[in-house]
Design a protein around this motif. Structure first.
Motif, PDB file in Angstrom:
ATOM      1  N   ILE A  83     -12.587   0.650   3.411  1.00 28.07           N
ATOM      2  CA  ILE A  83     -12.001   1.763   4.517  1.00 28.07           C
ATOM      3  C   ILE A  83     -12.812   2.943   4.158  1.00 28.07           C
ATOM      4  CG2 ILE A  83     -10.157   3.115   5.234  1.00 28.07           C
ATOM      5  CD1 ILE A  83      -9.789   0.010   5.323  1.00 28.07           C
ATOM      6  N   HIS A  85     -13.733   7.181   5.929  1.00 26.45           N
ATOM      7  CA  HIS A  85     -12.987   8.156   6.898  1.00 26.45           C
ATOM      8  C   HIS A  85     -14.100   9.289   7.255  1.00 26.45           C
ATOM      9  CE1 HIS A  85      -9.117   6.944   5.594  1.00 26.45           C
ATOM     10  NE2 HIS A  85      -9.486   6.705   4.533  1.00 26.45           N
TER      11      HIS A  85
ATOM     12  N   VAL B 102      -3.173   9.922   2.320  1.00 26.99           N
ATOM     13  CA  VAL B 102      -4.655   9.318   2.434  1.00 26.99           C
ATOM     14  C   VAL B 102      -5.373   9.796   1.268  1.00 26.99           C
ATOM     15  CG1 VAL B 102      -6.689   9.383   3.659  1.00 26.99           C
ATOM     16  CG2 VAL B 102      -4.609   9.015   4.949  1.00 26.99           C
ATOM     17  N   LYS B 103      -6.005   8.933   0.307  1.00 30.17           N
ATOM     18  CA  LYS B 103      -6.728   9.377  -0.845  1.00 30.17           C
ATOM     19  C   LYS B 103      -8.349   9.453  -0.408  1.00 30.17           C
ATOM     20  CE  LYS B 103      -7.884   4.731  -2.142  1.00 30.17           C
ATOM     21  NZ  LYS B 103      -7.462   4.020  -1.094  1.00 30.17           N
ATOM     22  N   GLY B 119     -13.081   6.906   0.615  1.00 29.43           N
ATOM     23  CA  GLY B 119     -11.659   6.535   0.635  1.00 29.43           C
ATOM     24  C   GLY B 119     -11.399   5.399   0.177  1.00 29.43           C
ATOM     25  N   ASP B 120     -12.357   4.573  -0.661  1.00 27.38           N
ATOM     26  CA  ASP B 120     -12.164   3.259  -1.135  1.00 27.38           C
ATOM     27  C   ASP B 120     -12.323   2.981  -2.596  1.00 27.38           C
ATOM     28  OD1 ASP B 120     -12.144   0.173  -1.386  1.00 27.38           O
ATOM     29  OD2 ASP B 120     -12.111   0.071   0.456  1.00 27.38           O
TER      30      ASP B 120
END
Lengths: 85, 210
Positions: A83, A85, B102-103, B119-120
Motif C-alpha cells: 500500500i 499513499h 493510517v500509518k 505506508g507499508d
C-alpha cells in the motif's frame, strides 16, 4: 505491485504505472461466477475479472499490455500488494 | 446579492495579519490570497470548507454516475445561512471516530536527499534510506466543526439512490491487516424519507475491482 487506496492507482514494485482501477458497477468479487482458475465473470458487464493474488508484476504488465482495459481484482490484504499513499 | 454575501463571508478581518488583497473565510479561517483572481475565476465557495457553495443553484444539479449529488455543509454559519435561505436540511453531529488510522514513515535517501513517505511495513528497509520520522499512526480525518448537514432537495423521493461526496457519519471503508483503518468519505446512499442509508459497499476499499 503497489496500490494507492485513495486514488486506486496501481504500480509495479519498481514504480511503473499500470492502471487506475475504476468500476462504475458495484459488484463484489464473491458475487461473481468463476470462469477460470483465477478469473471470474462480472454479471454487471460480462467482462472477465482477473484475480491478481497469484500474478507477478511481469505477468500483470504482460496482461495489461495485451489488454489495457483488462479488469483486475485486488484485495488490500493479499501478500503481493503493498500500500502506498 | 451574491457578491455582497461573498464579501460578508470572505471579508478581511480588521485585526488579523491578513494582507491587502487577501480574504479570510470567517467559517473556517482559511486565508485566500488575491481577491481579484478569486472573483475573476468565478469561484463561489471557500476552497477549504466550501461554505458559499450553498448559495449557487449548481448544488442541486450535480450528477455523479447518474445519481443526484447530495451537498454537505459544515459549520454553524453555513447551516444558519442555509436555513435562512429556506433549504431543507438533515442536521447531524460531526465527530470523527478514533477508530480511523493510517500509518506512515518518512525516509530520506542518504545520497540524493530525496524524502519519501511510505505506508507499508515491507517497504523502505534498504540501507540507502535513513529514517526521518519512524512509524506513526494518525487519524487523517478532521472536521473543523461538529455541526454538519446534508441539503435535502425538496423533490427527493423516498427510495431514491444518491451520491454523497462528503459523508458526515462514521463508516469504515476498509481495513488493512497492517492495522490501517480507512474512513468512508464518499458513498452512494438511499433516502429513506428521514435519513440516508449509506451503502458502504459502493465505495469500500477492502477490495478493488476495475
Amino acid at each position: 505491485m503497489k496500490i494507492n487506496p485513495s486514488n486506486k492507482e496501481l504500480y509495479t514494485d519498481s514504480g511503473t504505472f499500470l492502471k487506475r482501477l475504476h468500476c462504475p458497477i458495484s459488484v463484489m468479487w464473491k458475487d461473481m461466477s468463476e470462469n477460470g482458475s483465477n478469473t471470474r465473470m462480472c454479471s454487471g458487464c460480462e467482462k472477465t475479472i482477473h484475480d491478481t493474488e497469484h500474478l507477478s508484476d511481469a505477468e500483470l504488465e504482460h496482461l495489461l499490455t495485451n489488454d489495457p482495459q483488462a479488469c483486475l481484482k485486488i484485495n488490500l490484504n493479499q501478500d503481493n500488494v503493498k500500500i502506498i499513499h | 446579492m451574491l457578491f455582497k454575501r461573498l464579501l460578508d463571508i470572505f471579508r478581511t478581518k480588521p485585526n488579523s495579519q491578513t494582507k491587502k488583497g487577501e480574504i479570510t473565510c470567517t467559517e473556517c479561517g482559511l486565508v485566500y490570497d488575491n481577491t481579484l483572481r478569486f472573483f475573476k475565476r468565478e469561484a463561489s465557495e471557500c476552497p477549504d470548507c466550501q461554505y458559499v457553495k450553498i448559495l449557487t443553484d449548481k448544488s442541486f444539479d450535480e450528477i455523479n454516475d447518474g445519481l443526484r449529488v447530495i451537498r454537505t455543509i459544515r459549520g454553524e454559519t453555513a447551516i444558519k445561512a442555509a436555513k435562512d435561505m429556506g433549504l431543507k436540511l438533515l442536521e447531524l453531529r460531526a465527530e470523527v471516530s478514533d477508530e480511523f488510522k493510517v500509518k506512515y514513515k518518512k525516509l530520506q535517501h542518504r545520497k540524493t536527499g530525496e524524502i519519501i513517505t511510505i505506508g507499508d511495513f515491507r517497504e523502505g528497509n534498504g540501507s540507502e534510506w535513513k529514517t526521518l520520522v519512524n512509524w506513526t499512526s494518525e487519524n487523517p480525518s478532521k472536521f473543523f466543526s461538529p455541526f454538519a448537514a446534508y441539503i435535502i432537495p425538496k423533490d427527493l423521493k423516498k427510495g431514491e439512490r444518491v451520491f454523497i461526496n462528503d459523508v458526515i457519519t462514521n463508516h469504515v471503508s476498509g481495513r488493512w491487516n497492517q492495522g490501517d483503518v480507512y474512513r468512508l468519505s464518499k458513498s452512494e446512499a438511499t433516502w429513506t424519507g428521514e435519513d440516508f442509508y449509506i451503502d458502504v459497499r459502493s465505495y469500500a476499499i477492502g477490495e478493488f475491482i476495475g
